[in-house]
Motif scaffolding. Structure first.
Motif, PDB file in Angstrom:
ATOM      1  N   ALA A1047       0.725  -1.014  -0.103  1.00 33.62           N
ATOM      2  CA  ALA A1047       0.073  -0.048  -0.047  1.00 33.62           C
ATOM      3  C   ALA A1047       0.870   1.208   0.096  1.00 33.62           C
ATOM      4  N   ILE A1048       2.072   1.123   0.838  1.00 33.50           N
ATOM      5  CA  ILE A1048       2.919   2.360   0.833  1.00 33.50           C
ATOM      6  C   ILE A1048       3.528   2.670  -0.715  1.00 33.50           C
ATOM      7  N   SER A1049       3.887   1.532  -0.962  1.00 34.25           N
ATOM      8  CA  SER A1049       4.454   1.919  -2.548  1.00 34.25           C
ATOM      9  C   SER A1049       3.536   2.358  -3.403  1.00 34.25           C
ATOM     10  N   CYS A1050       2.430   1.923  -3.290  1.00 35.20           N
ATOM     11  CA  CYS A1050       1.346   2.521  -4.221  1.00 35.20           C
ATOM     12  C   CYS A1050       0.937   4.070  -3.999  1.00 35.20           C
ATOM     13  N   LEU A1051       0.960   4.396  -2.882  1.00 34.75           N
ATOM     14  CA  LEU A1051       0.691   5.853  -2.473  1.00 34.75           C
ATOM     15  C   LEU A1051       2.019   6.454  -2.998  1.00 34.75           C
ATOM     16  N   GLN A1052       3.186   5.822  -2.725  1.00 34.38           N
ATOM     17  CA  GLN A1052       4.547   6.804  -3.196  1.00 34.38           C
ATOM     18  C   GLN A1052       4.422   6.765  -4.782  1.00 34.38           C
ATOM     19  N   GLN A1053       3.980   5.974  -5.540  1.00 32.06           N
ATOM     20  CA  GLN A1053       3.677   6.108  -6.805  1.00 32.06           C
ATOM     21  C   GLN A1053       2.644   7.339  -7.177  1.00 32.06           C
ATOM     22  N   LEU A1054       1.433   7.114  -6.613  1.00 32.79           N
ATOM     23  CA  LEU A1054       0.396   8.095  -6.624  1.00 32.79           C
ATOM     24  C   LEU A1054       0.995   9.548  -6.516  1.00 32.79           C
ATOM     25  N   HIS A1055       1.738   9.710  -5.292  1.00 30.07           N
ATOM     26  CA  HIS A1055       2.363  10.987  -5.238  1.00 30.07           C
ATOM     27  C   HIS A1055       3.104  11.348  -6.220  1.00 30.07           C
ATOM     28  N   PRO A1069       1.756  10.353   9.211  1.00 34.68           N
ATOM     29  CA  PRO A1069       1.658   9.961  10.470  1.00 34.68           C
ATOM     30  C   PRO A1069       1.807   8.445  10.648  1.00 34.68           C
ATOM     31  N   SER A1070       1.107   7.941   9.530  1.00 36.48           N
ATOM     32  CA  SER A1070       1.139   6.421   9.439  1.00 36.48           C
ATOM     33  C   SER A1070       2.618   5.832   9.119  1.00 36.48           C
ATOM     34  N   LEU A1071       3.199   6.626   8.062  1.00 37.23           N
ATOM     35  CA  LEU A1071       4.534   6.143   7.812  1.00 37.23           C
ATOM     36  C   LEU A1071       5.317   6.177   9.237  1.00 37.23           C
ATOM     37  N   CYS A1072       5.004   7.198  10.018  1.00 41.37           N
ATOM     38  CA  CYS A1072       6.124   7.388  11.136  1.00 41.37           C
ATOM     39  C   CYS A1072       5.689   6.070  12.242  1.00 41.37           C
ATOM     40  N   VAL A1073       4.645   5.797  12.403  1.00 37.86           N
ATOM     41  CA  VAL A1073       4.298   4.509  13.139  1.00 37.86           C
ATOM     42  C   VAL A1073       5.071   3.314  12.484  1.00 37.86           C
ATOM     43  N   ARG A1084      11.377  -0.548   5.539  1.00 32.15           N
ATOM     44  CA  ARG A1084      12.075   0.006   4.340  1.00 32.15           C
ATOM     45  C   ARG A1084      11.123   0.596   3.315  1.00 32.15           C
ATOM     46  N   ALA A1085       9.680   0.127   3.476  1.00 35.73           N
ATOM     47  CA  ALA A1085       8.741   0.980   2.519  1.00 35.73           C
ATOM     48  C   ALA A1085       8.462   2.328   2.988  1.00 35.73           C
ATOM     49  N   ALA A1086       8.265   2.266   4.279  1.00 39.66           N
ATOM     50  CA  ALA A1086       7.912   3.593   5.017  1.00 39.66           C
ATOM     51  C   ALA A1086       9.199   4.644   4.951  1.00 39.66           C
ATOM     52  N   VAL A1087      10.367   4.128   4.883  1.00 37.29           N
ATOM     53  CA  VAL A1087      11.541   5.053   4.714  1.00 37.29           C
ATOM     54  C   VAL A1087      11.805   5.459   3.214  1.00 37.29           C
ATOM     55  N   ALA A1088      11.389   4.539   2.193  1.00 42.40           N
ATOM     56  CA  ALA A1088      11.778   4.831   1.022  1.00 42.40           C
ATOM     57  C   ALA A1088      10.760   5.944   0.511  1.00 42.40           C
ATOM     58  N   CYS A1089       9.457   5.616   1.161  1.00 44.95           N
ATOM     59  CA  CYS A1089       8.130   6.654   0.900  1.00 44.95           C
ATOM     60  C   CYS A1089       8.617   7.921   1.171  1.00 44.95           C
ATOM     61  N   LEU A1090       9.092   8.094   2.701  1.00 41.48           N
ATOM     62  CA  LEU A1090       9.535   9.379   3.426  1.00 41.48           C
ATOM     63  C   LEU A1090      10.643  10.083   2.550  1.00 41.48           C
ATOM     64  N   ARG A1091      11.667   9.288   1.957  1.00 37.73           N
ATOM     65  CA  ARG A1091      12.532   9.835   1.269  1.00 37.73           C
ATOM     66  C   ARG A1091      11.971  10.664  -0.129  1.00 37.73           C
ATOM     67  N   GLN A1092      11.062  10.048  -0.644  1.00 37.93           N
ATOM     68  CA  GLN A1092      10.550  10.599  -1.947  1.00 37.93           C
ATOM     69  C   GLN A1092       9.921  11.969  -1.445  1.00 37.93           C
ATOM     70  N   LEU A1093       9.073  11.846  -0.342  1.00 40.40           N
ATOM     71  CA  LEU A1093       8.281  13.035   0.023  1.00 40.40           C
ATOM     72  C   LEU A1093       9.172  14.218   0.691  1.00 40.40           C
ATOM     73  N   ALA A1094      10.250  13.833   1.235  1.00 45.47           N
ATOM     74  CA  ALA A1094      11.222  14.647   1.776  1.00 45.47           C
ATOM     75  C   ALA A1094      11.812  15.641   0.579  1.00 45.47           C
ATOM     76  N   GLN A1095      11.962  15.047  -0.598  1.00 49.97           N
ATOM     77  CA  GLN A1095      12.660  15.417  -1.757  1.00 49.97           C
ATOM     78  C   GLN A1095      11.683  16.701  -2.083  1.00 49.97           C
TER      79      GLN A1095
END
Length: 1600
Positions: A1047-1055, A1069-1073, A1084-1095
């Motif tokens: 689900a996280i990688s899907c949201l990452q793609q969507l983002h 917040p859900s990624l932080c949890v 791994r998925a949570a950090v990879a997504c945060l990495r993209q968002l933080a860019q």
């Protein structure tokens, strides 16, 4: 949700849409309600409450699917807790009636489950408010539990868990009933039910005292039974339960319990219970140790792996401080496990048990203890090793034979040694330079203890000791050369002991293998020493038959290890090596025949071991020195290799003649031969293909092998994306190292050093802590499969056909288990061959070859073994890729279409649906366009087959492959696929996790296919987008971690494609949890997504993460939606987990990520964390300067604590235990709080290095942002105008303090980073004026600090790279003009003078610890620093001379100390003056060296044979780099010096020439050196001739 804006469900809109779309519409309304209820106005809610309750309770009876019922229950409970609670009991009764209903049909089931879910949600939310109704509710649930099917059982247990959670201690009257009913289900058929029971009982043990007192033993028995035939999810859940209950029994949580005088279990009782599980047989429960030994039968591996995880949970729950106190007892217990006869019944079992014990130690000691406590733990382990070794020596020296069990003791002790030494090595390696006290304190005796094990009778223990020494040397590189010398000396002294020859050669090989991890290397002479020792061993091997074998093996092992030093060392020894290799093998066939006729079994064993060793050294040579592989060298290597190939065919007759014990040595020869051939170009041995292929095929088809050994390579040859079918995602969990044991292929996960001693010097495979080669039987098959893949593309079509037909025949001949094994091996080889063909871009061959291959592959698509089906699908795809003809692909696709239309059995439906997916994967897009429509329609139909979740999984997986590979061509099928995905997500039971994982994959693939279109506003795109978002929401809320990760990688793609539509306020917040999930893939998925968002949106991400910190106080949201593998909501280890970070504190997300860096070991994860922090830093550091500097300071401050730390002493346990008994009451009530307030463990050195790097980045960012950061006056006025202005110059004292802390740390890496930071600070702030004292700069007040930070870097034992860096900082500091106090200037100047003495000592004088080029680097850095200082001094002098004379205070030297107002302008030059005669000579020598080194390659032979002034001929290549970095300042200094002395010195002409030729030889135009040329014109005539000569020679060389 546009149709339903109000709180109420829009029933008109619902009535208008089709039946199929209603579930989605309802689900979306419930999602909307879930968000709105929390924020809604209370009066608003109360007004509509009646109608809302009606609508929601109405939905219970509408057969809602799993995600819908979960949301429905959540909303109903929320509605009652916000609005009025009048009707809550009515609703509860309604639910209870539905649960009581006797209707058992499948159609009624969803309604029942929804009612059960609602009951659970009510109690969780409102708890004691519903207290009066709870006995009836619980009885009702327990009654229906007896008759429910598996889905119902899971749902009821989850509800009971929530009831217990909501009521807490108030439910005490029902605790025993729940326990009795639930415990029997812990061994349920359904794995989902087992997980649910484990979680329910975990909740129960929080309040139910009997569970960890009277029932403790029964709980343990139950858990062990539950672990039999379990899957990964069950092992995690049950081990969580077992570990937590055991921890609670030892340290109960509630103070009330202590007053009830409950009998607490002792530490020994708890450990003994756990041990029975670790050593438990397949059935029956074993009470005492004595009985245990009498019962035969093997230990159940699943139970052992589960109990291993439980040990980790047990220690983690009790916490780091407990482990620190009880480490000695715990260590001895854990090491006893692995010496127990039941744990080591066979060799492979022993390796498995060792792996488990190592896992327990690594997961606890490695992550729970801070550096200080880890040093204490290392001491403990040292003592344990010493104790074991004493016992072993006693047995070895016992000649009287009184000790009957001696041999068994030694056998058991080797496993203890391996575990202890591996953990000690890992500890030292993770501590790095911080571990130096362990080596320096004589009382610990670490080196003596570890070295003593090199004489252990068992090879496994000797190898482990060698490995441990390698770890120590890599952590503390200054020990490497002394270790090598010590081992060499002992090897020479103890030449007559077989153990010593073997042990010390292992140690030397291990140390040589570690050199590549030490940037400064070892002296060149060590290579010569190793060669002479190895030669001596090989030469003397034949002299003494007792030592022949060990000496032969040791000699070749050392030569193999030497090769890892690379071409610069090996080049010198190559001729000798080639000769040695040639002499090991017979020169001709005649010699070979003659050899066969003579010799006994022992000489053959030594001969075979010697040849295997020689081949192994060759392989190491080819792998590590590719630059030396000229055609001539390859030709010389081929002579012995060809002989080895010929010898292979003769070996069976030798084994027949001399006995089967030669089989292992013969297999080793084959392994080494296959390994080296795989590295050489196949063209070089194509003459031997026929004989070679016969051997290879016989190897993996098990022709001469009675064991059913299977290769370990199949999973790695299948596609990474197929992990969901292969279960290989277990490789990506934190438990990988122990879960490997449960994989089906031979000896899986039983890697150990003793299987192949050469691995001690090879590089460690990524992700492994210790090299673990598989047993020889498996390794040989692996090597044959790999080589087959290399050779196959170069074989004629005729031979290909013969082999493929032979494979089919082999499969037909074999039966049962053997057939499976042969088939697995053959498929792996075929895949390896097809992969080789694809890489070589060659084709498979004519029609008959294809036909034969196709028959083989198609046959396996219907194989009952899923791994084989998977391999067959992969092979089919690869075949399509290498054949590359449309007709062939069409034929294959059509065959699968026909099969799928007619087949009804699960096996062929799964196999052929995967075949379609693989065809598309490898031929992709255009190549398979015409089959797209049929493939999709068939797979969509199969995915709806609710009767078999396996068929659904495979068909959805294939569908995801097709969506991925078709790209834009799939656009026409997006809507039907998406609608199916949503339907399935809403209906498939959550326990079918694989189906949900594949649905997540499909969703991700669809998002990628639609791509940037998702930003659009058209009706269809809006629908697609909202469907994708709903799909993401459902998968995000699933209980399985892998589904959540999808689900996280899907949201990452969507983002990525439609950032406006992804709601970061709920996502972040859900990624932080998830960052604290116990599942690696989810983290791994949570950090990879945060990495993209933080860019893109670093500020928003940090802000939303902080909202979690604010909410954490209000509601424990963090625990509620952690993955199922994470700690339960209120278990104590959840407190532990949360204070690791789910509760984000005021340091925010960045603080949490810094904390993760300390705990995570996964490389990908750590690199993503570094990147995320980097993006956040770039975006936010300048605005939130104080915050980021504070973060870095907090992390770096840990280093100052560490340096004063004294390691904890052991042996105080008795005192601790007395203290325990006294203040139990207070202790248990405060445990949680006390843990929370303290930092988890002080940041480790690697995190501190990263923080120091961040500091340098912050300084650079500020430089690009605003000049006010570097201007104190501007900064102060800006601060006055706006107090929120935060400017770097205001934090100068903090910057200096941080740089000082880092530069004076134990850790060398941190010292480097600290010196770099110091240099940056000096450069950036040197010229910043101090507004209050005109004519002064602000850095002046820090002169003492800078001097103090630099001083330690010039101590005797500092490594060269740090000295070089420190010299650089010294010259920057002196040249910055900041230093106003002559005393301070003298202090720093004296540091440079001391290092100049070292330079004058000349080559090879100091005792060498590192490579010669390290000395070159150090000396040139010193000369460069002096040159820079001299240039500055001359400039100051020049400026002073050109300025009009002021009245300068003339003072004596003595007065300088009192009047520090201003330095006289010539003070710097007067400090440099005394050193100039020496300096000028050394500068000229360095320039001469550089001139020689810049000569073109063809003049290499004319270079001085013994090197230059500062370099040795062996390290020329690395030295060039250091000269290149330092020649320019040196040249400038020489030019200024010659100019100032007017060339009056005797060496001047040479210098001028060099200065002149220097300008020609370097393309850079040196302005600063221009001083040299004009003065050269006024040279006396004699010098003119000399200069012409040099220039003439040089120009001629330049021309040629």
């Amino acid at each position: 949700m546009e149709l339903a804006h109000s709180l109420l469900l829009n029933e008109d809109a619902l009535a208008q849409i089709t039946e199929a779309k209603r579930p989605v519409f309802i689900f979306e309304w419930l999602r909307f309600l879930d968000k709105v209820l929390v924020a809604a106005n209370k009066t608003d809610v109360k007004e509509k409450q009646k109608k809302l309750v009606e609508q929601l309770t109405g939905l219970i009876s509408s057969s809602p699917g799993p995600p819908t019922r979960k949301l429905l229950a959540k909303n109903l409970a929320a509605l009652y807790s916000i609005g009025d609670t009048f009707t809550v009991f009515q609703t509860l009764d309604k639910c209870n009636d539905i649960i009581r209903n006797k209707d058992d049909t499948a159609a009624y089931l969803p309604t029942k489950l929804a009612a059960v879910a609602c009951v659970g949600a009510f109690y969780e939310k409102m708890g004691r408010m519903l207290g009066s109704a709870f006995p009836e509710t619980v009885n009702n649930l327990l009654k229906s539990l007896k008759s429910a099917e598996s889905q119902g059982r899971s749902e009821i247990l989850m509800s009971l868990q929530k009831v217990l959670n909501g009521l807490g201690g108030a439910a005490a009257s029902c605790h025993r009933d729940i326990y009795k009913n639930a415990r029997s289900l812990l061994t349920d058929r359904s794995m989902a039910v087992r997980c649910a029971v484990a979680k329910c009982l975990l909740e129960l043990q929080n309040e139910a005292v009997f569970m960890w007192t009277a029932e403790l033993e029964n709980i343990a028995t139950l858990c062990f039974k539950a672990l039999e035939n379990s899957n990964y999810g069950v092992r995690v859940a049950v081990s969580k339960l077992l570990g937590t209950v055991m921890a609670t029994a030892l340290m109960p949580k509630q103070a009330t319990v202590m007053r009830q005088n409950v009998k607490r279990a002792t530490f020994d009782e708890v450990l003994e219970l756990m041990a029975t599980g670790f050593l438990r047989g397949g059935s029956g429960f074993l009470k005492s140790g004595g009985e245990m030994l009498k019962v035969g039968g093997s230990v159940n591996r699943e139970v052992r792996v589960g109990v291993t995880q439980a040990y980790v949970v047990f220690v983690t729950t009790l916490g780091g401080q407990w482990l620190e106190r009880s480490f000695a007892t715990f260590l001895s217990h854990v090491l006893d496990l692995v010496s127990h006869p039941r744990a080591t019944q066979t060799h492979v079992e022993a390796v498995y048990s060792r792996r488990c014990v190592s896992f327990i130690l690594r997961a606890t000691v490695g992550s729970l203890l801070g550096e200080k406590a880890q040093i204490a733990a290392a001491k403990e382990i040292c003592q344990a090793i010493g104790k074991q070794m004493k016992a072993v020596e006693a047995v070895v020296n016992d000649t009287s034979g009184e000790n009957k069990s001696g041999a068994a003791d030694i056998a058991a002790s080797q496993h203890v040694m391996v575990c202890a030494l591996q953990e000690l090595g890992s500890l030292v390696q993770s501590l790095n330079a911080t571990a130096s006290p362990l080596i320096q304190e004589a009382s610990i005796g670490l080196l003596e203890t570890v070295t003593s094990v090199l004489l252990h009778p068992s090879m496994a223990a000797r190898l482990a000791a060698a490995w441990c020494l390698r770890c120590v040397a890599v952590a503390l590189p200054f020990q490497l050369a002394p270790f090598l010398d010590r081992c060499a000396e002992r090897l020479n002294n103890l030449k007559t002991s077989p153990e010593a020859v073997s042990g010390y050669s292992f140690a030397m090989a291990a140390l040589l293998g570690g050199v590549h991890q030490c940037p400064l290397g070892i002296p060149h002479a060590k290579g010569k020493m190793v060669v002479s020792i190895a030669e001596d061993l090989l030469r003397t091997a034949a002299q003494n038959s007792r030592l022949s074998l060990q000496r032969t093996q040791a000699g070749w092992l050392l030569l193999g290890a030497l090769m890892t030093l690379g071409p610069s060392v090996v080049r010198y020894h190559l001729p000798k090596m080639l000769l040695l290799w040639r002499n090991v093998f017979p020169r001709s066939l005649k010699e070979l025949e003659a050899e066969k006729a003579r010799g006994d079994s022992f000489t053959w064993q030594v001969t075979l071991e010697g040849r295997a060793g020689a081949l192994c050294a060759m392989r190491s040579f080819v792998a590590h020195c590719p630059e030396l592989l000229t055609e001539d060298v390859i030709r010389k290597l081929m002579t012995p290799i060809e002989c080895a190939m010929t010898m292979m065919s003769h070996i069976p007759s030798v084994i027949k003649a001399h006995g089967a014990h030669l089989k292992a040595s013969a297999a080793m020869v084959r392994l080494r031969l296959y390994d080296i051939l795989a590295l050489l170009p196949p063209k070089t041995y194509e003459g031997s293909f026929n004989a070679l292929l016969r051997e290879l095929v016989a190897e993996f088809t098990l022709t001469d092998n009675s064991a059913n050994t299977t290769t370990s390579l199949l999973r790695s040859l299948c596609h990474y994306d197929d992990s969901v079918l292969l279960g290989s995602w277990l490789q990506e969990t934190d438990h990988k190292s122990i879960e490997d044991q449960l994989q089906p292929n031979s000896a899986s996960g039983s890697g150990a050093l003793e299987h192949d001693p050469s691995s001690i010097y090879l590089r460690i495979p990524v992700g492994e802590a210790v090299p673990g080669p598989l047993p020889l039987g498996v390794s040989v098959i692996d090597a044959s499969v790999a080589l087959f893949g290399v050779v196959f593309p170069h074989v004629s079509f005729k031979h290909r056909l013969q082999m493929l037909d032979h494979f089919a025949e082999c499969v037909k001949q074999a039966k049962g288990v053997r057939q499976q094994a042969v088939q697995l091996n053959i498929f792996t080889a075929v895949l390896s061959a097809l992969k080789g063909l694809a890489e070589n871009k060659s084709t498979l061959g004519p029609e008959e070859v294809r036909k034969s291959a196709l028959t083989l592959v198609m046959g396996a698509l219907d194989n009952p073994n899923p791994i084989l089906r998977c391999a067959a699908g992969e092979a089919l795809g690869r075949m399509a890729q290498v054949v590359g003809e449309a007709t062939f692909i069409a034929r294959m696709a059509q065959y699968s279409f026909d099969k799928l239309k007619s087949a009804r059995d699960v096996v062929s439906r799964t196999g052929h649906s995967l075949a379609l997916g693989c065809l598309h994967r490898y031929v992709g897009g255009i190549g398979s366009g015409q089959h797209l429509k049929t493939s999709v329609s068939i797979l969509l139909a199969l995915a709806q087959d609710g009767t078999s979740s396996e068929v659904q999984t495979w068909s959805l997986h294939s569908l995801a492959l097709i969506v991925d590979s078709s790209g834009p061509m799939y656009r026409g099928y997006v809507e039907p696929t998406l609608s199916l995905v949503l339907t399935l997500l809403l209906t498939v039971p959550p326990s079918h996790t694989e189906v949900h994982q594949c649905l997540g994959r499909c969703l991700g693939a669809i998002i990628t296919t639609v791509g940037p279109e998702l930003q659009g506003n058209g009706a269809t795109i809006s629908t697609i987008r909202s469907s994708c978002l709903v799909g993401c929401a459902i998968t995000q809320d699933h209980s399985d971690s892998l589904v959540q990760a999808a689900a996280i990688s899907c949201l990452q793609q969507l983002h990525m494609f439609a950032p406006r539509h992804v709601n970061l306020s709920s996502l972040v917040p859900s990624l932080c949890v998830h960052l604290c999930s116990s599942h690696l893939l989810l983290r791994r998925a949570a950090v990879a997504c945060l990495r993209q968002l933080a860019q893109r949106e670093a500020a928003e991400v940090c802000e939303y993460a902080m909202s979690l910190a604010k909410n954490a106080g209000d509601k424990e949201s963090s625990g509620a939606n952690v993955s199922p593998f994470a700690p339960g909501v209120s278990s104590r280890s959840d407190v532990h987990c949360r204070h690791q970070g789910v509760n984000i504190t005021e340091t925010g997300l960045e603080g949490l990520l810094f904390g993760m860096l300390d705990r995570e070991t996964d490389r990908k994860l750590c690199s993503d964390i570094h990147d995320t922090l980097g993006h956040m830093l770039s975006s936010l550091a300048v605005e939130k300067l104080s915050h980021w500097l504070m973060l870095c300071k907090d992390v770096l401050a840990a280093s100052s604590d560490m340096s004063t730390a004294t390691p904890l002493s052991s042996g105080k346990d008795e005192e601790f235990e007395k203290k325990d008994e006294m203040d139990d009451d207070t202790m248990f009530t405060t445990l949680g709080e006390e843990d929370k307030s303290k930092p988890f463990v002080a940041p480790r050195w690697a995190t501190r290095v990263f923080a120091a790097d961040c500091l340098c980045r912050i300084i650079n960012l500020c430089e690009n942002a605003d000049q006010a950061h570097f201007d104190l006056a501007m900064a102060r006025s800006a601060k006055l105008r706006n107090p929120t202005n935060d400017l770097l110059v205001l934090h100068l004292s903090d910057l200096i303090r941080m740089a000082f802390m880092a530069a004076t740390d134990h850790s060398n890496q941190l010292r480097m980073a600290g010196l770099q930071a110091l240099e940056d600070i000096i450069k950036k702030f040197a010229s910043v004026p101090e507004p209050e004292f005109p004519g002064h700069v602000i850095l002046e007040q820090y002169q003492a600090n800078v001097g103090a930070a630099l001083r330690p870097a010039f101590s005797q034992d500092t490594p060269s790279d740090i000295i070089a860096k420190a010299c650089q900082v010294c010259s920057t500091w002196i040249g910055s003009g900041v230093v106003s106090d002559l005393n301070d200037l003298r202090r720093v100047h004296n540091l440079l003078v001391s290092s100049l003495d070292k330079v004058q000592a000349g080559k090879g004088s100091s005792s060498q610890l590192y490579r010669e080029s390290a000395t070159t680097m150090e000396k040139l850095a010193v000369l460069k620093a002096w040159a820079e200082v001299y240039v500055v001094a001359m400039n100051i002098k020049k400026e002073a001379e050109s300025e009009p004379k002021r009245a300068v205070k003339t003072t004596d030297d003595d007065d300088d100390y009192s009047t520090v107002d201003e330095l006289p302008p010539d003070s710097l030059i007067t400090l440099v003056q005394p050193e100039l005669p020496t300096l000028s000579r050394l500068w000229l020598a360095a320039l001469k060296d550089y001139a020689l080194l810049t000569l073109p390659a063809e003049f290499a032979s004319q270079l001085p044979p013994d090197g230059g002034a500062f370099y040795t001929p062996e390290t020329i290549d690395t030295a060039r780099l250091h000269y290149r970095n330092s020649w320019a300042p040196i040249l400038h200094a020489v030019a200024l010096w010659l100019n100032s002395t007017g060339f009056t010195c005797s060496e001047s002409a040479e210098a001028a020439a060099i200065a002149g030729l220097q300008k020609r030889s370097t393309p850079i135009n040196l302005n600063q050196a221009s001083g040299a040329t004009p003065s050269a014109k006024s040279l006396p005539e004699i010098n003119k001739d000399r200069m012409h000569l040099i220039l003439g020679v040089f120009r001629r060389k330049m021309k040629t």
